[in-house]
Write a protein that holds these residues in place. Structure first.
Motif, PDB file in Angstrom:
ATOM      1  N   ALA A 126      44.337  41.833  39.070  1.00  0.00           N
ATOM      2  CA  ALA A 126      43.643  43.112  38.891  1.00  0.00           C
ATOM      3  C   ALA A 126      42.286  42.766  38.304  1.00  0.00           C
ATOM      4  O   ALA A 126      42.148  42.527  37.094  1.00  0.00           O
ATOM      5  CB  ALA A 126      44.423  44.041  37.966  1.00  0.00           C
ATOM      6  N   VAL A 127      41.286  42.696  39.170  1.00  0.00           N
ATOM      7  CA  VAL A 127      39.955  42.221  38.797  1.00  0.00           C
ATOM      8  C   VAL A 127      38.916  43.196  39.327  1.00  0.00           C
ATOM      9  O   VAL A 127      39.103  43.798  40.389  1.00  0.00           O
ATOM     10  CB  VAL A 127      39.683  40.818  39.394  1.00  0.00           C
ATOM     11  CG1 VAL A 127      38.335  40.278  38.929  1.00  0.00           C
ATOM     12  CG2 VAL A 127      40.788  39.842  39.028  1.00  0.00           C
ATOM     13  N   SER A 149      41.487  40.730  34.493  1.00  0.00           N
ATOM     14  CA  SER A 149      40.241  40.210  33.925  1.00  0.00           C
ATOM     15  C   SER A 149      39.056  41.042  34.390  1.00  0.00           C
ATOM     16  O   SER A 149      39.119  41.744  35.399  1.00  0.00           O
ATOM     17  CB  SER A 149      40.000  38.742  34.319  1.00  0.00           C
ATOM     18  OG  SER A 149      39.458  38.639  35.615  1.00  0.00           O
ATOM     19  N   HIS A 150      37.982  40.939  33.612  1.00  0.00           N
ATOM     20  CA  HIS A 150      36.685  41.468  34.019  1.00  0.00           C
ATOM     21  C   HIS A 150      35.802  40.299  34.467  1.00  0.00           C
ATOM     22  O   HIS A 150      34.642  40.188  34.066  1.00  0.00           O
ATOM     23  CB  HIS A 150      36.032  42.233  32.868  1.00  0.00           C
ATOM     24  CG  HIS A 150      36.506  43.648  32.758  1.00  0.00           C
ATOM     25  ND1 HIS A 150      36.236  44.593  33.728  1.00  0.00           N
ATOM     26  CD2 HIS A 150      37.242  44.269  31.823  1.00  0.00           C
ATOM     27  CE1 HIS A 150      36.784  45.739  33.376  1.00  0.00           C
ATOM     28  NE2 HIS A 150      37.411  45.574  32.234  1.00  0.00           N
ATOM     29  N   SER A 184      37.471  36.658  30.424  1.00  0.00           N
ATOM     30  CA  SER A 184      38.678  35.843  30.419  1.00  0.00           C
ATOM     31  C   SER A 184      39.877  36.589  31.010  1.00  0.00           C
ATOM     32  O   SER A 184      39.962  37.812  30.951  1.00  0.00           O
ATOM     33  CB  SER A 184      39.010  35.401  28.989  1.00  0.00           C
ATOM     34  OG  SER A 184      37.937  34.656  28.442  1.00  0.00           O
ATOM     35  N   GLN A 185      40.812  35.826  31.514  1.00  0.00           N
ATOM     36  CA  GLN A 185      42.011  36.376  32.150  1.00  0.00           C
ATOM     37  C   GLN A 185      43.143  36.508  31.134  1.00  0.00           C
ATOM     38  O   GLN A 185      43.273  35.700  30.219  1.00  0.00           O
ATOM     39  CB  GLN A 185      42.432  35.447  33.287  1.00  0.00           C
ATOM     40  CG  GLN A 185      43.660  35.885  34.069  1.00  0.00           C
ATOM     41  CD  GLN A 185      43.913  34.967  35.240  1.00  0.00           C
ATOM     42  OE1 GLN A 185      43.256  35.041  36.267  1.00  0.00           O
ATOM     43  NE2 GLN A 185      44.890  34.083  35.102  1.00  0.00           N
ATOM     44  N   ARG A 283      31.305  29.486  39.436  1.00  0.00           N
ATOM     45  CA  ARG A 283      31.120  30.536  38.425  1.00  0.00           C
ATOM     46  C   ARG A 283      32.121  30.380  37.297  1.00  0.00           C
ATOM     47  O   ARG A 283      31.772  30.385  36.111  1.00  0.00           O
ATOM     48  CB  ARG A 283      31.285  31.909  39.064  1.00  0.00           C
ATOM     49  CG  ARG A 283      31.160  33.069  38.096  1.00  0.00           C
ATOM     50  CD  ARG A 283      31.813  34.325  38.631  1.00  0.00           C
ATOM     51  NE  ARG A 283      33.269  34.195  38.733  1.00  0.00           N
ATOM     52  CZ  ARG A 283      34.068  35.152  39.177  1.00  0.00           C
ATOM     53  NH1 ARG A 283      33.568  36.303  39.590  1.00  0.00           N
ATOM     54  NH2 ARG A 283      35.376  34.956  39.231  1.00  0.00           N
ATOM     55  N   ASP A 284      33.397  30.227  37.661  1.00  0.00           N
ATOM     56  CA  ASP A 284      34.428  30.148  36.632  1.00  0.00           C
ATOM     57  C   ASP A 284      34.342  28.849  35.843  1.00  0.00           C
ATOM     58  O   ASP A 284      34.622  28.824  34.637  1.00  0.00           O
ATOM     59  CB  ASP A 284      35.806  30.315  37.263  1.00  0.00           C
ATOM     60  CG  ASP A 284      36.011  31.735  37.798  1.00  0.00           C
ATOM     61  OD1 ASP A 284      35.320  32.657  37.315  1.00  0.00           O
ATOM     62  OD2 ASP A 284      36.840  31.918  38.709  1.00  0.00           O
ATOM     63  N   ALA A 285      33.923  27.774  36.503  1.00  0.00           N
ATOM     64  CA  ALA A 285      33.726  26.525  35.779  1.00  0.00           C
ATOM     65  C   ALA A 285      32.608  26.665  34.747  1.00  0.00           C
ATOM     66  O   ALA A 285      32.655  26.058  33.673  1.00  0.00           O
ATOM     67  CB  ALA A 285      33.394  25.397  36.754  1.00  0.00           C
TER      68      ALA A 285
END
Length: 293
Positions: A126-127, A149-150, A184-185, A283-285
């Motif tokens: 759910a993002v 997460s946002h 963050s998730q 991006r996440d890295a």
């Protein structure tokens, strides 16, 4: 509106007093195009206007609830893949963007101000758009291993969002800043702890639990459900609900016109140069803890 292998992107189902909105792009983790989002709002209205329906369940087919907007459609809608007559990257005007973003605001508002109670049944991701829906509906039943997460804030928003007042009411101001600045998730039990979800259950109990909650809500009289929701909506509006969505539309327009310094992560440049999957991975890295030396 997109078509999946099994029909339109949103399905409407009815069983007795329970109506269901089913996101139907499982191959895309139920990422929605702008047209799909408009269809979802129209289907919500259909169930609101059906006098036999007392409560609405919002769910997604497949492994995920909703992974946000379909990014290929975002690129197309905002003209990010176009060139101007001189061969330079096309730059949509602010007024054109505001037309699109105001429509988005109205689609989000439709769920907060729905005339009947809406329960989200959440599994998997759910993002972005999916996260907003969970924050705006009345009740959330989720799987223990759901992933909230946002992460969309990592595209260059960092706290610029549509319904900040509702987020502050739900989480408190400091937690909101954490969620939007870090992206963050977190899982189902944490969603319950911070006030996003009402109950978290094992995945194999998710549907039965949601249906039980819907049945319990539907025991209330029709007029009571609609009147109770109207009073709730009036309370939200007294706290600036509607105004925040329109501020959010302007904020989104400004947020998609950012200038990035050469050493700052630019998702759109990364996508252009390396493709969508690599852009999300990089991006996440950039933002995750293990990327910080």
């Amino acid at each position: 509106m997109t078509e999946s292998g099994a029909g339109p992107a949103v399905l409407v189902e009815r069983t007795g007093a329970v109506g269901r909105l089913v996101l139907n792009r499982p191959d895309k983790s139920n990422a929605l195009t702008f047209g799909d989002a408009q269809l979802l709002k129209n289907c919500l209205r259909e169930l609101e206007e059906d006098d036999s329906i007392k409560v609405i369940v919002l769910k997604g087919r497949g492994r995920s609830f909703c992974s946000g907007h379909d990014f290929d459609d975002v690129v197309e809608t905002y003209g990010l893949n176009r060139k101007d007559p001189n061969g330079r990257p096309y730059r949509m005007s602010v007024r054109e963007r505001l037309v699109i973003d105001r429509r988005l605001a109205e689609e989000y508002m439709a769920f907060l101000y729905a005339q009947k109670p809406v329960i989200a049944q959440v599994q998997g991701a759910a993002v972005g758009f999916g996260m907003y829906l969970t924050e705006l509906v009345d009740l959330v039943v989720c799987a223990d291993d759901a992933r909230f997460s946002h992460a969309e804030q990592r595209l260059g928003f960092a706290g610029n969002t549509w319904h900040l007042n509702m987020q502050i009411l739900t989480y408190g101001p400091k937690k909101v800043r954490e969620m939007l600045l870090l992206g963050s998730q977190f899982d189902g039990p944490e969603a319950v702890r911070i006030g996003l979800a009402n109950i978290s259950v094992p995945l194999d109990e998710l549907e039965a639990t949601t249906e039980k909650w819907a049945e319990r809500v539907a025991r209330n009289p029709k007029d009571a459900l609609v009147t109770g929701k109207a009073v709730h909506n009036m309370a939200i509006d007294s706290l600036g609900g509607t105004q925040q969505f329109y501020r959010g539309a302007l904020g989104h327009t400004l947020g998609t016109l950012l200038h990035f310094e050469p050493d700052e992560f630019n998702f759109f440049r990364e996508r252009r140069d390396n493709g969508t999957k690599a852009a999300y991975r990089n991006r996440d890295a950039t933002y995750d803890d293990d990327a910080v030396s």
